[in-house]
Motif scaffolding. Structure first.
Motif, PDB file in Angstrom:
ATOM      1  N   LYS A 744       0.840  -1.192   0.000  1.00 31.15           N
ATOM      2  CA  LYS A 744       0.000   0.000   0.000  1.00 31.15           C
ATOM      3  C   LYS A 744       0.879   1.247   0.000  1.00 31.15           C
ATOM      4  O   LYS A 744       1.998   1.253   0.477  1.00 31.15           O
ATOM      5  CB  LYS A 744      -0.911   0.000   1.222  1.00 31.15           C
ATOM      6  N   LYS A 745       0.292   2.321  -0.513  1.00 30.76           N
ATOM      7  CA  LYS A 745       0.987   3.599  -0.469  1.00 30.76           C
ATOM      8  C   LYS A 745       1.177   4.050   0.963  1.00 30.76           C
ATOM      9  O   LYS A 745       0.437   3.668   1.860  1.00 30.76           O
ATOM     10  CB  LYS A 745       0.197   4.652  -1.243  1.00 30.76           C
ATOM     11  N   GLY A 746       2.173   4.881   1.184  1.00 29.17           N
ATOM     12  CA  GLY A 746       2.422   5.414   2.512  1.00 29.17           C
ATOM     13  C   GLY A 746       3.707   4.877   3.093  1.00 29.17           C
ATOM     14  O   GLY A 746       4.581   4.363   2.382  1.00 29.17           O
ATOM     15  N   LEU A 747       3.841   4.979   4.410  1.00 30.04           N
ATOM     16  CA  LEU A 747       5.044   4.488   5.069  1.00 30.04           C
ATOM     17  C   LEU A 747       5.057   2.973   5.070  1.00 30.04           C
ATOM     18  O   LEU A 747       4.044   2.327   5.346  1.00 30.04           O
ATOM     19  CB  LEU A 747       5.117   5.017   6.507  1.00 30.04           C
ATOM     20  N   TYR A 748       6.223   2.409   4.784  1.00 30.84           N
ATOM     21  CA  TYR A 748       6.350   0.951   4.737  1.00 30.84           C
ATOM     22  C   TYR A 748       7.716   0.563   5.291  1.00 30.84           C
ATOM     23  O   TYR A 748       8.728   1.186   4.962  1.00 30.84           O
ATOM     24  CB  TYR A 748       6.220   0.443   3.297  1.00 30.84           C
ATOM     25  N   THR A 749       7.735  -0.470   6.147  1.00 31.69           N
ATOM     26  CA  THR A 749       8.979  -0.923   6.757  1.00 31.69           C
ATOM     27  C   THR A 749       9.531  -2.105   5.969  1.00 31.69           C
ATOM     28  O   THR A 749       8.894  -3.162   5.897  1.00 31.69           O
ATOM     29  CB  THR A 749       8.766  -1.319   8.219  1.00 31.69           C
ATOM     30  N   ILE A 750      10.694  -1.891   5.378  1.00 30.75           N
ATOM     31  CA  ILE A 750      11.406  -2.942   4.655  1.00 30.75           C
ATOM     32  C   ILE A 750      12.220  -3.735   5.675  1.00 30.75           C
ATOM     33  O   ILE A 750      12.924  -3.157   6.506  1.00 30.75           O
ATOM     34  CB  ILE A 750      12.313  -2.338   3.590  1.00 30.75           C
ATOM     35  N   LYS A 751      12.160  -5.067   5.610  1.00 34.63           N
ATOM     36  CA  LYS A 751      12.839  -5.910   6.590  1.00 34.63           C
ATOM     37  C   LYS A 751      13.687  -6.961   5.872  1.00 34.63           C
ATOM     38  O   LYS A 751      13.351  -7.392   4.759  1.00 34.63           O
ATOM     39  CB  LYS A 751      11.818  -6.605   7.504  1.00 34.63           C
ATOM     40  N   TRP A 752      14.740  -7.412   6.536  1.00 36.58           N
ATOM     41  CA  TRP A 752      15.587  -8.455   5.985  1.00 36.58           C
ATOM     42  C   TRP A 752      16.307  -9.196   7.107  1.00 36.58           C
ATOM     43  O   TRP A 752      16.462  -8.686   8.224  1.00 36.58           O
ATOM     44  CB  TRP A 752      16.611  -7.886   4.997  1.00 36.58           C
TER      45      TRP A 752
END
Length: 855
Positions: A744-752
């Protein structure tokens, strides 16, 4: 025999041990015999070669004598050279008061110490020592042929060759080879005594048609050189031409300020200023004052008129670039044809072939079609050839990144992100900066591109000496040294961004007060030196400043220092504009100056173009190790994360410098080394360079298989200043979110997830791409395994890449995500997001996205 020699020698040693215990040059000892006192003196004298003599051959014979009244019983010599020595000795079976010695020695390059020692039967010793310098002779002889002139057309078959030759050591022989119609003959003239200068005289019989005479000279060291002359024996009728022209891409071969690079003639010329493959080119007249007209002289010595066209082709492309309308030359007539330059009407290019080889031999050839040329005639040429070297040069990609502190000041309006369309800065960059930059740099057409971030301007605090610099007010309150440290962190951010994104150079656009009154700053790059991938420029400047500062990073120095020529002469090929020799036309390394004003214009002077041509001819190799750190004048070094990545080479192995990079394998054996230099000079706008106590070094070297450790060493003292070990395993990275999913648009947390089998500390770099080919950084050298990005302005499909380093070894993972498509006018690429750049404990934002479509 060996046992006998040993017994004699032991007896002598016993005798000597009872009487003597010292050894000096020309030593003498006294002893009392029966009723008399004797003085023993051992003298050694090396008579050949002379002390401190210089030789050009490694094989020499050392000769001399040793004398002592009781007889010489033992002789030895010690040969020493840099990094080595050799000793040999022998006993003398029949002692003699005077012993003459002679033995061969093979010298090493450089200095050689030869010490000859002798011992008399009474035990006294002496020695003599000389120094011999061995400098190998690698210079071939010089040859000058006075007559006949190369390309001559004659009617007589008997010709006398007259010339001379010289050599720094001595000529041992000379001769000639005569070639005609597939046949050949030769003659050699050896010299009984070598001579440094000789006269060349020979008479030979020519054959009808083409004759090639090759004169060769050989010196004592076996070095040889030759000169070839072509002579044509022709019938009485013929047609020959003469002409000369110069190829121009940026600056003239014949430059009124910086010398001439076109030599030779009348039929074969050599353009020593190389040409760039894929760059638009024109032909001009020669010399400079006659550049606006190309003259072609024709002598028709036939008894009938001749009609033909002039044709020019380029090689190795074998491509025709110009053809004149047909012309007719009456019988037995000389005509000079004049064509307005430049030629042809539209510019031409040599085709690019790739990067191997880096340089190719090329030529520009003028000939006639149909071709009636043959001697004899009063002119010399059947065709005119201008030889050129064609350079493959790498492209130049530049990324502009606006920067300010967290609490401002705010960006100028034309650096803010517009809702639609483009800003005045972008239109200036596309319409003014890029065409001019391409015109003066040695890159192919379409080989220069600039970009800037959209909705990704840098706005972040920087921590220096525990101070959170979050505004211009705080920055101004720092000491000069602390403000310099802030700028060094900006340089370091640019290095990391450049390596990760494969942009060649990063330009940070900053508030003028950060530059403290200057318009730009760069840390100058030296050959084998501390290359810099970024510069800082006043964000209000719409001049050549960015190009000026980037040129510093390629080694160019200021042209406004006292006594330095600053005017520039050349030709803007794509706009057909002659850059004249004028006080108003200045080199790009002059002070802040318009790019192309009504009267004031910037160009590049020929010496600077030549330097850039060499630098851009260097190859970008596929796998490199990126080395970066800080160094101060006390040789204290702080290392930052290094990377083994695909990238470009800044320096080659095998160089020299004040500091040495040494690469070792796991057994501690040296694999290779290279040198680099450090300059503690910061180039600041019009003030020129200022001296600093600390600076950054950053460069990329070709990665060599088997490297287990890299040391940085002071070349003078040999002190090891820094060490980086290469662990066995590369980090493993797995992106867990997003994972080929809709976002979704907006803030997004990328994780690895990340794992290093060696337990090494890891740093992570986060990048984003629209097509998987051009990447832009989201975060640089963070140590968290997550990052929150703002995707509110994105539409479509994107790729996320996480690159991890343990200090050298690098691992990565790529994931794809989708965002609901949404129409936006005139946008292309990555339309916007905030980018946080974290370097160690210092936080800096780099906000970079794709270029806006030009409009």
């Amino acid at each position: 025999m060996k046992i006998k020699r040993l017994l004699v020698f032991l007896a002598v040693l016993v005798f000597v041990s009872n009487l003597f215990s010292s050894m000096t040059r020309g030593n003498d000892e006294s002893f009392v015999g029966e009723g008399a006192t004797y003085t023993c003196i051992c003298i050694v004298n090396i008579t050949s070669p002379e002390d401190e003599s210089v030789v050009t051959k490694p094989e020499i014979t050392v000769s001399g004598y040793a004398s002592e009244e009781c007889g010489i019983v033992y002789l030895s010599y010690l040969h020493k050279w840099e990094n080595g020595s050799y000793r040999e000795s022998w006993n003398i079976e029949t002692p003699a008061p005077t012993y003459e010695f002679e033995f061969p020695i093979t010298l090493r390059e450089g200095w050689n110490s030869i010490n000859v020692s002798a011992m008399g039967a009474c035990g006294v010793t002496g020695f003599d020592e000389i120094i011999v310098f061995y400098t190998p002779d690698t210079e071939p002889p010089n040859i000058y042929i006075e007559y006949p002139v190369n390309g001559s057309v004659v009617t007589d078959t008997i010709i006398n060759i007259i010339g001379s030759a010289s050599d720094n050591t001595g000529i041992s022989s000379w001769g000639y080879i005569h070639i005609w119609n597939g046949e050949r003959t030769s003659q050699v003239f050896p010299l009984e005594i070598s001579q440094q200068k000789i006269q060349i005289e020979a008479s030979l019989e020519l054959k009808e048609g083409q004759n090639i005479i090759k004169i060769f000279v050989v010196d004592e060291a076996g070095n040889n050189d030759s000169e070839s002359i072509e002579i044509t024996v022709a019938p009485e009728e013929g047609l020959l031409i003469e002409s000369v022209f110069q190829p121009v891409q940026v600056v003239y071969q014949s430059d009124p300020l910086y010398g001439n690079d076109l030599t030779g003639g009348p039929c074969t010329w050599e353009a020593k200023l190389g040409m760039v493959a894929g760059k638009n080119t024109y032909l001009f007249g020669y010399p400079y004052n006659e550049r606006n007209e190309i003259k072609i002289k024709v002598h028709n010595n036939y008894n009938t008129s001749k009609t033909f066209s002039f044709v020019i082709k380029i090689y190795p492309d074998d491509k025709e670039i110009w053809r004149s309308n047909p012309v007719t030359v009456p019988a037995k007539t000389k005509v000079t044809f004049k064509y307005p330059a430049p030629l042809p009407t539209q510019p031409f290019q040599w085709e690019r072939w790739g990067s191997n080889p880096k340089i190719k031999e090329g030529s520009i050839v003028l000939f006639l079609d149909p071709d009636p040329t043959k001697p004899p005639a009063d002119y010399h040429c059947e065709k005119v050839t201008v030889k050129v070297k064609i350079y493959y040069t790498h492209d130049l990609k530049v990324l502009f990144v606006p920067f300010t502190f967290t609490n401002g000041p705010d960006f100028p309006d034309d650096l803010k992100i517009p809702a639609t369309g483009s800003t005045a800065f972008d239109r200036w960059r596309w319409d003014d900066l890029e065409p001019w930059w391409l015109a003066v740099y040695p890159v192919r057409e379409e080989g220069l591109s600039t970009a800037r971030s959209w909705l990704g301007n840098l706005k972040k605090s920087v921590v220096v000496d525990g101070i959170n610099v979050d505004s211009l007010t705080t920055y101004k309150g720092l000491t000069a040294k602390q403000r310099y440290k802030v700028r060094l962190q900006l340089y370091r951010a640019m290095v990391a961004a450049s390596w990760m994104t494969l942009y060649d150079r990063i330009v940070f656009l900053v508030h003028p007060d950060i530059l403290e009154g200057a318009n730009g700053m760069a840390i100058i790059s030296q050959a084998n030196g501390n290359s810099k991938q970024g510069v800082i420029v006043n964000w209000s400047q719409r001049s050549k400043t960015a190009v000026h500062e980037v040129s510093h990073t390629y080694g160019l120095d200021e042209s406004y220092t006292a006594g330095t020529p600053y005017k520039a002469v050349g030709y803007w090929v794509n706009r057909k504009i002659d850059v004249l020799n004028s006080e108003n036309n200045k080199d790009l390394m002059w002070r802040t100056y318009p790019i192309w004003g009504a009267t004031q214009k910037s160009w590049i002077k020929k010496p600077n173009f030549k330097m850039l041509l060499q630098r851009f001819n260097q190859q970008r190799d596929p796998e490199v190790v990126g080395i970066v750190g800080m160094i101060d004048k006390n040789d204290s070094i702080t290392l930052y994360p290094w990377y083994k990545i695909d990238g470009y080479v800044d320096m080659e192995w095998g160089g020299y410098g004040d500091y040495i990079i040494k690469a070792y394998d796991e057994n501690g054996s040296l694999i290779n080394e290279t040198g680099f230099n450090i300059t503690f000079i910061l180039n600041i706008g019009d003030t020129g360079g200022i001296k600093v106590n600390e600076t950054i070094f950053s460069f990329r070297l070709e990665w060599l298989d088997g490297i287990a450790k890299i040391e940085i060493v002071n070349a003078t003292s040999g002190k090891i200043l820094a060490v980086r070990n290469v662990s066995e395993n590369a980090p493993q990275v797995t992106i867990t979110s997003p994972l080929n999913e809709s976002v979704k648009k907006g803030l997004y947390t990328i994780k690895w997830d990340a794992f290093d089998a060696d337990g090494d500390e890891m740093w992570f770099n986060l990048l984003i791409s629209e097509n998987g080919e051009e990447w832009f950084p989201l975060a640089i050298e963070i140590q968290n395994t997550s990052f929150t990005a703002d995707f509110s302005m994105l539409n479509g499909t994107y790729k996320i890449k996480v690159v991890a380093t343990d200090g050298i070894n690098t691992g990565s993972d790529i994931s794809q995500f989708f965002i609901e498509m949404q129409k936006e006018k005139e946008k292309k690429g990555i339309p916007g997001f905030d980018i946080i750049l974290l370097i160690g404990a210092i936080c800096t934002i780099v906000a970079i996205s794709a270029k806006r479509k030009k409009k």
